[in-house]
Design a protein around this motif. Sequence first.
Motif, PDB file in Angstrom:
ATOM      1  N   ARG A 184       4.322   0.429  -2.622  1.00 43.29           N
ATOM      2  CA  ARG A 184       4.166  -0.462  -3.765  1.00 43.29           C
ATOM      3  C   ARG A 184       5.185  -1.596  -3.732  1.00 43.29           C
ATOM      4  NH1 ARG A 184       4.423   4.466  -5.710  1.00 43.29           N
ATOM      5  NH2 ARG A 184       6.393   4.166  -6.817  1.00 43.29           N
ATOM      6  N   THR A 231      -0.095  -3.195  -3.549  1.00 38.51           N
ATOM      7  CA  THR A 231       0.171  -2.381  -2.365  1.00 38.51           C
ATOM      8  C   THR A 231       0.255  -3.276  -1.144  1.00 38.51           C
ATOM      9  OG1 THR A 231      -1.057  -0.509  -3.305  1.00 38.51           O
ATOM     10  CG2 THR A 231      -0.710  -0.500  -0.923  1.00 38.51           C
ATOM     11  N   THR A 249      -8.679  -0.569  -7.082  1.00 36.80           N
ATOM     12  CA  THR A 249      -7.242  -0.863  -7.053  1.00 36.80           C
ATOM     13  C   THR A 249      -6.515   0.041  -6.063  1.00 36.80           C
ATOM     14  OG1 THR A 249      -6.691   0.662  -8.870  1.00 36.80           O
ATOM     15  CG2 THR A 249      -7.303  -1.595  -9.459  1.00 36.80           C
ATOM     16  N   ALA A 250      -7.084   1.193  -5.764  1.00 44.27           N
ATOM     17  CA  ALA A 250      -6.494   2.125  -4.797  1.00 44.27           C
ATOM     18  C   ALA A 250      -7.068   1.940  -3.400  1.00 44.27           C
ATOM     19  CB  ALA A 250      -6.718   3.565  -5.263  1.00 44.27           C
ATOM     20  N   ALA A 266      -5.770   8.115  -7.321  1.00 42.00           N
ATOM     21  CA  ALA A 266      -5.168   6.959  -7.976  1.00 42.00           C
ATOM     22  C   ALA A 266      -6.258   6.039  -8.507  1.00 42.00           C
ATOM     23  CB  ALA A 266      -4.258   6.194  -7.010  1.00 42.00           C
ATOM     24  N   TYR A 304      -2.815   3.929 -11.804  1.00 43.95           N
ATOM     25  CA  TYR A 304      -2.439   2.591 -11.357  1.00 43.95           C
ATOM     26  C   TYR A 304      -2.574   1.547 -12.459  1.00 43.95           C
ATOM     27  CZ  TYR A 304      -1.898   3.302  -6.273  1.00 43.95           C
ATOM     28  OH  TYR A 304      -1.451   3.651  -5.019  1.00 43.95           O
TER      29      TYR A 304
END
Length: 321
Positions: free
Chosen positions: A64, A104, A175-176, A284, A313
């Motif tokens: 991150r 990320t 998002t993951a 996540a 997240y």
Amino acid sequence: MSIAETLVQNLRHLAQRTGLARASSYRLFDIELKQRIPLSPSLARFVFTGPEVARMCTMAPDQRVKLLFPSADGLPPQLPHEGDWLKTRRALEAEHRPPMRTYTIRALRREALEVDVDFVLHGETGPASTWATHARPGDRLQMVAPDGEFPGTPGGYEWRPPEGIRHVLLIGDETALPAIAGILEELAIWPDRPNAQAFIEVPHETDRLELRCAPEAQVNWLPRDSGGWRHGQGMIRAAKELATLPEARQQPGKPQKIKEVDIDTQILWDLARPADNGFYAWVAGESAAVMAIRRHWVGELGMDRRALSFMGYWRLGRALD
């Protein structure tokens, strides 16, 4: 030890010998957009560059970082590198305070001074997405990322499977996706590859990507538009109906009492501490969906929580700065 880890270790040894080691594991980097690469209707890769990217490091596929975006007055972030940048940011008036969001690292090429970050594109719905909608090469941001000269472990990543893991389960939303894609790439080069399943919820059928992974890896796409789902429903369906769970715990056993998290005011971050190498799950995405999966697996099925990582997240309808 991987090539990236070896390079980071060499940097740390050099920092210790030359007295350049910093007290903080993360530092502020000035970056500018070098290239914008469309990946799908909802996803784009932004390649950033800057002289100090050579000093950046990443320790895992889900590393991150924080990105600082232009403030409400339209000026790019210009926080000072000296002193406490976070304290300086907090002291700024709202109009001049650069918004900050978590992302990320998708890839880091220190020698080329390039770092890739994948963005979810959802229009002018916030400072990050608004910037991504209009960003062009040359636009400047700031990134808070691990410092390669830090002598210890920088942290900021949760992909930590036990050695010799035999079954890996990955569940996440768009998002993951950058982290899941990186994890699958890493697993593909392991000499003893585990049985890997990935379930990825995305906005549209056309958001499916060609991911680099082992031939035997099971990658399942869960588009919301074709499924008629709201945010998180695909993830929950994967956890309850589609994923292969440890056989000994397929039937409801002894439900465990779990501590609930107020996901409207707190970040759900419940990390695995594996007791063996049989099974390891990494989940996540949107916090309510992750919470529902946590409640089902641990509270209802009685699965061993030590083998499970749950990370909220983001929260639908709220911004986590």
